[in-house]
Design a protein around this motif. Structure first.
Motif, PDB file in Angstrom:
ATOM      1  N   GLY A  32       1.861  -7.047   2.231  1.00  0.00           N
ATOM      2  CA  GLY A  32       0.565  -6.507   2.614  1.00  0.00           C
ATOM      3  C   GLY A  32      -0.494  -7.572   2.796  1.00  0.00           C
ATOM      4  N   ARG A  33      -1.768  -7.113   2.736  1.00  0.00           N
ATOM      5  CA  ARG A  33      -2.926  -7.998   2.905  1.00  0.00           C
ATOM      6  C   ARG A  33      -3.981  -7.685   1.851  1.00  0.00           C
ATOM      7  N   VAL A  34      -4.738  -8.695   1.474  1.00  0.00           N
ATOM      8  CA  VAL A  34      -5.830  -8.540   0.509  1.00  0.00           C
ATOM      9  C   VAL A  34      -6.997  -7.829   1.187  1.00  0.00           C
TER      10      VAL A  34
ATOM     11  N   THR B 154      -3.554  -3.833   0.463  1.00  0.00           N
ATOM     12  CA  THR B 154      -3.082  -2.719   1.263  1.00  0.00           C
ATOM     13  C   THR B 154      -1.647  -3.024   1.676  1.00  0.00           C
ATOM     14  N   PRO B 155      -0.728  -2.108   1.398  1.00  0.00           N
ATOM     15  CA  PRO B 155       0.678  -2.384   1.697  1.00  0.00           C
ATOM     16  C   PRO B 155       0.963  -2.371   3.196  1.00  0.00           C
ATOM     17  N   GLY B 156       1.952  -3.150   3.588  1.00  0.00           N
ATOM     18  CA  GLY B 156       2.386  -3.172   4.977  1.00  0.00           C
ATOM     19  C   GLY B 156       3.266  -1.983   5.289  1.00  0.00           C
ATOM     20  N   ASP B 157       3.651  -1.859   6.534  1.00  0.00           N
ATOM     21  CA  ASP B 157       4.525  -0.766   6.973  1.00  0.00           C
ATOM     22  C   ASP B 157       5.857  -0.826   6.236  1.00  0.00           C
ATOM     23  N   GLY B 158       6.283   0.306   5.722  1.00  0.00           N
ATOM     24  CA  GLY B 158       7.571   0.402   5.057  1.00  0.00           C
ATOM     25  C   GLY B 158       7.599  -0.107   3.629  1.00  0.00           C
ATOM     26  N   VAL B 159       6.439  -0.504   3.089  1.00  0.00           N
ATOM     27  CA  VAL B 159       6.379  -0.990   1.709  1.00  0.00           C
ATOM     28  C   VAL B 159       5.909   0.149   0.815  1.00  0.00           C
ATOM     29  N   GLY B 160       6.727   0.521  -0.167  1.00  0.00           N
ATOM     30  CA  GLY B 160       6.370   1.591  -1.088  1.00  0.00           C
ATOM     31  C   GLY B 160       5.510   1.070  -2.230  1.00  0.00           C
ATOM     32  N   LEU B 161       4.417   1.747  -2.496  1.00  0.00           N
ATOM     33  CA  LEU B 161       3.530   1.315  -3.589  1.00  0.00           C
ATOM     34  C   LEU B 161       4.244   1.317  -4.929  1.00  0.00           C
ATOM     35  N   ALA B 162       5.040   2.337  -5.195  1.00  0.00           N
ATOM     36  CA  ALA B 162       5.737   2.421  -6.476  1.00  0.00           C
ATOM     37  C   ALA B 162       6.690   1.242  -6.660  1.00  0.00           C
ATOM     38  N   ASP B 163       7.232   0.734  -5.568  1.00  0.00           N
ATOM     39  CA  ASP B 163       8.154  -0.402  -5.643  1.00  0.00           C
ATOM     40  C   ASP B 163       7.443  -1.691  -6.030  1.00  0.00           C
TER      41      ASP B 163
END
Length: 76
Positions: free
Chosen positions: A41-43, A58-67
């Protein structure tokens, strides 16, 4: 590359990482990677105490927050 910190929680669609003591926080907009150098992601914000700030990512595409919970992250 420099260490950003460890993801301690998620909130409002963001991953919140706690910075390490003595490290300068990354700039807003910096690209964030995990230990395997995969972009996660990005800050979007840096806040909290100066000595150990929090970094909102903020997470990038396909990145799960829980992970991301418990992951050590780095700024590229």
């Amino acid at each position: 590359m420099r260490r950003v910190g460890t993801v301690v929680r998620t909130a409002g669609g963001l991953a919140i990482a706690r910075g390490d003591a003595g490290d300068d926080p990354p700039r807003i907009g910096a690209s964030i990677v995990d230990e395997s150098l995969s972009t996660v992601g990005r800050v979007v914000d840096v806040f909290g105490p100066i000595d150990r700030p929090y970094v909102a990512i903020t997470p990038g595409d396909g990145v799960g927050l829980a992970d991301l919970l418990g992951e050590k992250l780095y700024a590229r």
